[in-house]
Every structure is written in C-alpha cells, then in structure tokens.
Enzyme design. Sequence first.
Site, short mmCIF file in Angstrom:
data_model
loop_
_atom_site.label_atom_id
_atom_site.label_comp_id
_atom_site.label_asym_id
_atom_site.label_seq_id
_atom_site.Cartn_x
_atom_site.Cartn_y
_atom_site.Cartn_z
N LEU A 175 0.81 -1.22 0.00
CA LEU A 175 0.00 0.00 0.00
C LEU A 175 0.85 1.27 0.00
O LEU A 175 1.77 1.42 0.78
CB LEU A 175 -0.89 -0.03 1.25
CG LEU A 175 -1.82 1.13 1.54
CD1 LEU A 175 -3.02 0.61 2.34
CD2 LEU A 175 -1.14 2.24 2.32
N CYS A 193 6.81 3.84 6.39
CA CYS A 193 7.40 2.60 5.85
C CYS A 193 8.90 2.65 5.63
O CYS A 193 9.64 1.91 6.27
CB CYS A 193 6.69 2.23 4.56
SG CYS A 193 5.00 1.73 4.85
C1 UDX Z 1 5.80 3.07 0.40
C2 UDX Z 1 5.75 2.10 -0.78
O1 UDX Z 1 5.57 2.85 -1.99
C3 UDX Z 1 4.64 1.09 -0.61
O2 UDX Z 1 4.66 0.15 -1.68
C4 UDX Z 1 4.82 0.37 0.72
O3 UDX Z 1 3.75 -0.54 0.96
C5 UDX Z 1 4.92 1.37 1.87
O4 UDX Z 1 5.93 2.33 1.61
P1 UDX Z 1 4.49 5.27 1.10
O5 UDX Z 1 5.40 5.37 2.28
O6 UDX Z 1 3.03 5.48 1.33
O7 UDX Z 1 4.61 3.84 0.41
O8 UDX Z 1 4.94 6.37 0.06
P2 UDX Z 1 5.73 6.54 -1.33
O9 UDX Z 1 4.82 7.10 -2.32
O10 UDX Z 1 6.46 5.32 -1.71
O11 UDX Z 1 6.73 7.71 -0.93
C6 UDX Z 1 7.58 7.62 0.19
C7 UDX Z 1 8.40 8.86 0.34
O12 UDX Z 1 9.34 9.00 -0.72
C8 UDX Z 1 7.62 10.17 0.38
O13 UDX Z 1 8.13 10.95 1.45
C9 UDX Z 1 7.92 10.81 -0.96
O14 UDX Z 1 7.88 12.21 -0.90
C10 UDX Z 1 9.32 10.31 -1.23
N1 UDX Z 1 9.67 10.26 -2.66
C11 UDX Z 1 9.01 9.40 -3.49
C12 UDX Z 1 10.71 11.04 -3.14
O15 UDX Z 1 11.34 11.81 -2.39
N2 UDX Z 1 11.06 10.95 -4.46
C13 UDX Z 1 10.43 10.11 -5.32
O16 UDX Z 1 10.82 10.07 -6.50
C14 UDX Z 1 9.36 9.32 -4.83
#
Ligand code: UDX
Length: 459
Positions: free
Chosen positions: A156, A281
Amino acid sequence: MKIAIIGTGYVGLTTAVVLAYLNHDVAAVDKDESKLTLLHEGKSPIHEPGIQNLLDEVWHTIRFTPSASEVVPEAELILIAVGTPPKQNGEADTRHVEQAAGEVAEVCLPDRHYTLVVKSTVPIGTNQRVVEVVEDVFSARGIRGNVSVASNPEFLQEGLALQGAFYPDRIVVGANSDAAIDTLRRLYQPILEQTFDPPSEFPRPSTYHLPPLMTTDPNSAEMIKYAANTFLSLKISFINEIAGLCEEVGADVTEVARGIGLDARIGQQFLRAGLGWGGSCYPKDTAALLGVAAQSGYEMPITEAARTVNFRQRERIVEKVRDTLGTLKGKTIGVLGLAFKPNTDDVREAPALDIIRELLAEGSIVHAHDPIAIANARQVLNENDEIDNNRLRFIEDVDELSYDTDALLLVTEWESYHKLELRRIAKQMKTPVLIDGRNIYSPEEARAAGFHYIGVGRT
Ligand code: UDX
C-alpha cells in the site's frame, strides 16, 4: 468468503473496504475505542483519497467489533493487519502480530479449517513464529486445530491506497500449504481476473494488465516486502546523492533523472530528487532490515548509505536557508507542507518536522502550513518537543503565512502549492526567497516572478 481482519489502520481498513466492495463478507476487529466509535458512525479514521466514499457504499455490510471471538470462529480467512512499530534499536516489534495470532487461535473451532494471513510488514521468520504461537495455544487448549498460516505482504502506498488495492502490480503469497494458496487465490480472484465493476472514483486504467499471483515460501515473501521498500528508498537516495553533486558541478538533476529514467532498465519512477523519504514505511523498514541483518552479523552498507543520504537532505536544506539569509536567528521562515507526502495527513517521520525543529533550534520564527496535516503536526511537535510556541505558528492560509517572511521553504509537493500566485507572494515577503525542496517550480518561472530561487540539485 467470510473474512475477519484484525486491525483497522491504513492496511486493515483499506483491505476491509476493498474486500467488502468485492462482495466478501467482512468483519473488522480493533481494540482502539476511538477508531471503533468513528467506524460505527461510518466515518473513516484515516485520511485517504476515496476511502470515505467507498466506506459509505459498503459500510452497512462490514461488521466492526472490538472482539475477535465474535467473528473469528465463523471466518474462513483471518487477516492480521496490526502495526509493527520500531523498537529502540530499530528492529520491528512483532508483539501485536503474535498477540493477534494468539487471540485468533484461542477462539478457532477445533473442527474447522482456517487460513491465517499475515499482512503486516514483519521481519523474516515471523510467519514461522506465528505458526508456533498458534500451535502453543492449541496445545494449551488441548485441541488439534487446523490453521494454515500464510504471508501476504501489502504494498500500500499512502494517497494511492485504493488505486493500488484494485489494480496492484502483483499479489505475493508466501505459504507452505496448497490450501492456503487456494484460499488466497479465491479471495483475490476478482482482482486477479478484474471481473469487478470499478468504483466510479477508481476506473480501471486503460493500460492495466492482469496482475500475477506470485507464490513462494513465507520467508521469501517477508523478504520481498523489505527488499521492495529498501530498493525504492535507495533509488530516491541515489538521485538525491546525484543531486548534491549536480549542485557542485553545475548540472540539473531533473534533466539527469529524465535522461537516465528513459533507460527502460532504470525507469522514470522514484527519481524525484528533493527532501527524501519519510512516512511510516521506508524509515522503519530500512531500519528493521538492518536489524534483521545485524542479528545474522551481516552488514548492509547500501541500505545504511540510503538512510544516511536521506536524512542528510534535511540538514542540507536548512544549510541552504542559512547560507542564503546569512543567519537563521530571528528570521521568519514560511514552511509549506507538513505531511510526509501529498494527499495524506500523515506526518510520521516527515522531513518537515525535523526541518522545523532545526530552524527553531537555530532561533528562527516558523510559520507552517499544510492543507490537512496541521493538527497531526501540532500534536507530534507539542508532545515530543520543547516547542517554543511563540516562535512556531501554524497558519491555514498561504497568503497570510508568506506576509513579511524572510524565506519560503517548500517541503511537500501538494497540488495547491503548484498553483501559488508567485508574483503576488514575492511582493509581500520581506525578502523573496523560495527554497523549493521538491523542485516543483522551474527556476525561470520563479525568478521571473521576482524570487531568488533555490531548488535541489539545480544551479
Ligand atoms: C511506500 C511504498 O511505496 C509502498 O509500496 C509500501 O507498501 C509502503 O511504503 P508510502 O510510504 O506510502 O509507500 O509512500 P511513497 O509514495 O512510496 O513515498 C515515500 C516517500 O518517498 C515520500 O516521502 C515521498 O515524498 C518520497 N519520494 C518518493 C521522493 O522523495 N522521491 C520520489 O521520487 C518518490
């Protein structure tokens, strides 16, 4: 299928609502009275796009209860979706998972077969531990129970939880028993075959392909979840490390990300340089993976480095504000965005919190805004920090926030921040400095509006 879900957090509630939408007979168990009160009133305790509407649609079919004994005996499948918070040393605490498994085993009927599924993110070996807990309870009860345990990790993504649940890339099942695999295949059949009518808010993407059901052993399934999250976290840290060097040598990291992402082996996603990752996560799971490795005496320098680079981003941005303004003491900084990412009010491990703490520690006055996460941020900062409330104000209007500030620091890339009236905002600031921690503005556009613009990895 009759299903009992233990835990109604992000994973539990999303799963409950989606499975109910797919016409399964769902009961959700949670001991948290405040959550149950909301759920009994039909209100979602989590903020997630689309969840309230879907809950409205299926609410009358879901039973919410504090007591596993009311719903587990009749269930065919029980999903454990409770939290695995970090311990002091970073390892994941599986106490709630084991407790839930024990409570389930206490009320299973001896003459029925159950499939007990661990959805929570757990250290490798936890499914085996769950098997032992269940067997211990059965032997204490003096019965021979019939429970198949399986791992079904959840991928998720907050803000995209329902989209991901209806249209997953894959479903992973780790089990030693064919019966458990068959039950999970039946559970997910409408998703695997995409036979359901999509909810109006979540139409099936035209490019979507049927997802594979990958079956494997429980340890590998548990490892898949940690490895996936760690890989994504290090992809982001990698581009952030490149961003730092881009600043030194005069390259633009957004161009570099585009150029390398066009290589199909690398891909465009998760190459957005900025303030790095937060949330419930990546910080927790990378620490937990290192904890698992440490128990085996095994070093994981790449994972360690991903964390180091990630948390350094928060320090580097504060340095940029300091360097630009000469000092932070007495300066008013407008912080745009508190949630760890857009479309959620979740502030767990959010970069904004560390940044605000540092700005306050260095004597700044902070005016902070977020479309929906102010209440959560206020609670965390007030609970855990000696916050000088005279120097930290939460302001619900960006215009008001920017008035007379020395710099604006954009921390979370909310959609509404993409549409700021830069020219007007620049005029009303004391000094029109925009530090864009997520590179959402083009330097040219911001400069044309009168800003001194600084992004991440762009000169
Ligand atoms: C993540 C995983 O995507 C998901 O599959 C798992 O089950 C739980 O962890 P989530 O923590 O909800 O999900 O967010 P995600 O969209 O993956 O982003 C995580 C963080 O990375 C955010 O703080 C976002 O701002 C950052 N991010 C994401 C970046 O800094 N750069 C990017 O290119 C992508």
